[in-house]
Write a protein that holds these residues in place. Sequence first.
Motif, PDB file in Angstrom:
ATOM      1  N   THR A  32       4.376  -1.715   3.072  1.00  0.00           N
ATOM      2  CA  THR A  32       5.256  -0.583   2.787  1.00  0.00           C
ATOM      3  C   THR A  32       6.701  -0.964   3.092  1.00  0.00           C
ATOM      4  OG1 THR A  32       3.572   1.079   3.240  1.00  0.00           O
ATOM      5  CG2 THR A  32       5.866   1.754   3.545  1.00  0.00           C
ATOM      6  N   ILE A  33       7.580  -0.535   2.211  1.00  0.00           N
ATOM      7  CA  ILE A  33       9.023  -0.665   2.407  1.00  0.00           C
ATOM      8  C   ILE A  33       9.610   0.738   2.501  1.00  0.00           C
ATOM      9  CG2 ILE A  33      11.199  -1.501   1.482  1.00  0.00           C
ATOM     10  CD1 ILE A  33       9.332  -3.756   2.298  1.00  0.00           C
ATOM     11  N   GLY A  34      10.444   0.948   3.492  1.00  0.00           N
ATOM     12  CA  GLY A  34      11.061   2.253   3.676  1.00  0.00           C
ATOM     13  C   GLY A  34      12.567   2.196   3.507  1.00  0.00           C
ATOM     14  N   CYS A  95      17.053  -0.673   4.267  1.00  0.00           N
ATOM     15  CA  CYS A  95      15.639  -0.802   3.933  1.00  0.00           C
ATOM     16  C   CYS A  95      14.953  -1.551   5.075  1.00  0.00           C
ATOM     17  CB  CYS A  95      15.433  -1.508   2.613  1.00  0.00           C
ATOM     18  SG  CYS A  95      16.111  -3.175   2.472  1.00  0.00           S
ATOM     19  N   GLY A  96      13.676  -1.269   5.226  1.00  0.00           N
ATOM     20  CA  GLY A  96      12.923  -1.891   6.295  1.00  0.00           C
ATOM     21  C   GLY A  96      11.493  -2.172   5.861  1.00  0.00           C
ATOM     22  N   LYS A  97      10.845  -3.084   6.570  1.00  0.00           N
ATOM     23  CA  LYS A  97       9.458  -3.471   6.299  1.00  0.00           C
ATOM     24  C   LYS A  97       8.593  -3.036   7.496  1.00  0.00           C
ATOM     25  CE  LYS A  97       6.693  -7.611   6.833  1.00  0.00           C
ATOM     26  NZ  LYS A  97       6.332  -7.173   8.215  1.00  0.00           N
ATOM     27  N   VAL A  98       7.466  -2.417   7.193  1.00  0.00           N
ATOM     28  CA  VAL A  98       6.567  -2.033   8.283  1.00  0.00           C
ATOM     29  C   VAL A  98       5.932  -3.283   8.899  1.00  0.00           C
ATOM     30  CG1 VAL A  98       6.060   0.267   7.391  1.00  0.00           C
ATOM     31  CG2 VAL A  98       4.611  -1.678   6.726  1.00  0.00           C
ATOM     32  N   GLN A  99       5.513  -3.131  10.157  1.00  0.00           N
ATOM     33  CA  GLN A  99       4.891  -4.256  10.865  1.00  0.00           C
ATOM     34  C   GLN A  99       3.495  -4.543  10.377  1.00  0.00           C
ATOM     35  OE1 GLN A  99       5.422  -4.405  15.251  1.00  0.00           O
ATOM     36  NE2 GLN A  99       6.258  -2.338  15.007  1.00  0.00           N
ATOM     37  N   ARG A 100       2.742  -3.492  10.072  1.00  0.00           N
ATOM     38  CA  ARG A 100       1.299  -3.654   9.844  1.00  0.00           C
ATOM     39  C   ARG A 100       0.919  -3.279   8.420  1.00  0.00           C
ATOM     40  NH1 ARG A 100      -1.328   0.249  13.460  1.00  0.00           N
ATOM     41  NH2 ARG A 100       0.648   1.384  13.466  1.00  0.00           N
ATOM     42  N   ALA A 104       2.035   3.414   6.306  1.00  0.00           N
ATOM     43  CA  ALA A 104       3.045   4.032   5.446  1.00  0.00           C
ATOM     44  C   ALA A 104       3.635   5.197   6.234  1.00  0.00           C
ATOM     45  CB  ALA A 104       2.452   4.507   4.135  1.00  0.00           C
ATOM     46  N   THR A 105       4.876   5.062   6.651  1.00  0.00           N
ATOM     47  CA  THR A 105       5.479   6.023   7.560  1.00  0.00           C
ATOM     48  C   THR A 105       6.991   5.879   7.534  1.00  0.00           C
ATOM     49  OG1 THR A 105       5.571   6.730   9.882  1.00  0.00           O
ATOM     50  CG2 THR A 105       5.372   4.379   9.482  1.00  0.00           C
ATOM     51  N   THR A 106       7.668   6.911   8.064  1.00  0.00           N
ATOM     52  CA  THR A 106       9.109   6.792   8.284  1.00  0.00           C
ATOM     53  C   THR A 106       9.440   6.709   9.772  1.00  0.00           C
ATOM     54  OG1 THR A 106       9.348   9.198   8.188  1.00  0.00           O
ATOM     55  CG2 THR A 106       9.778   7.962   6.159  1.00  0.00           C
ATOM     56  N   GLN A 107       8.449   6.413  10.593  1.00  0.00           N
ATOM     57  CA  GLN A 107       8.719   6.215  12.014  1.00  0.00           C
ATOM     58  C   GLN A 107       9.380   4.848  12.220  1.00  0.00           C
ATOM     59  OE1 GLN A 107       8.377   8.320  14.500  1.00  0.00           O
ATOM     60  NE2 GLN A 107       7.483   9.926  13.245  1.00  0.00           N
ATOM     61  N   PRO A 108      10.625   4.798  12.685  1.00  0.00           N
ATOM     62  CA  PRO A 108      11.330   3.513  12.796  1.00  0.00           C
ATOM     63  C   PRO A 108      10.602   2.487  13.666  1.00  0.00           C
ATOM     64  CG  PRO A 108      12.888   5.320  12.963  1.00  0.00           C
ATOM     65  CD  PRO A 108      11.509   5.940  13.004  1.00  0.00           C
ATOM     66  N   GLU A 110       7.661   1.665  13.717  1.00  0.00           N
ATOM     67  CA  GLU A 110       6.637   0.963  12.943  1.00  0.00           C
ATOM     68  C   GLU A 110       7.215  -0.145  12.080  1.00  0.00           C
ATOM     69  OE1 GLU A 110       2.882   3.068  13.851  1.00  0.00           O
ATOM     70  OE2 GLU A 110       3.501   1.109  13.071  1.00  0.00           O
ATOM     71  N   TYR A 111       8.540  -0.271  12.073  1.00  0.00           N
ATOM     72  CA  TYR A 111       9.221  -1.251  11.229  1.00  0.00           C
ATOM     73  C   TYR A 111       9.693  -2.430  12.079  1.00  0.00           C
ATOM     74  CZ  TYR A 111       9.177   2.014   7.353  1.00  0.00           C
ATOM     75  OH  TYR A 111       8.765   2.843   6.336  1.00  0.00           O
TER      76      TYR A 111
END
Length: 124
Positions: A32-34, A95-100, A104-108, A110-111
């Motif tokens: 996921t990319i946020g 833009c950011g990339k999730v760790q796992r 799929a989230t907008t919690q920072p 997790e990125y």
Amino acid sequence: VQLQASGGGLVQAGGSLRLSCAASGFRFNYYTIGWFRQAPGKEREGVSYISGSGGNIYVADSVKGRFTVSRDNAKNTVYLQMNSLKPEDTAVYYCGKVQRIGVATTQPFEYDYWGQGTQVTVSS
């Protein structure tokens, strides 16, 4: 891992911009990319995300109906199409990339990687 956000600029209210987030160094279609934004004096706000396959999409209520997120996995790029821009959309967009994989989230928290940010300024 690298993420590079681009496409920001100065636009009048009601105008449009398309942000791009070009990624490298990881299996792009797995993650996921946020998109987040931060205005001066405010906390970072999650604007949108799109899952690796593109099948899970979120858009914040504050931009729903005006912003659209998409991705081209062949180009390792995520886009944020911003229409009907308002002065309150003025911020630095990241833009950011999730760790796992699978998250799929907008919690920072997790990125794990972020682009450098691109300034969006909407004049009234």
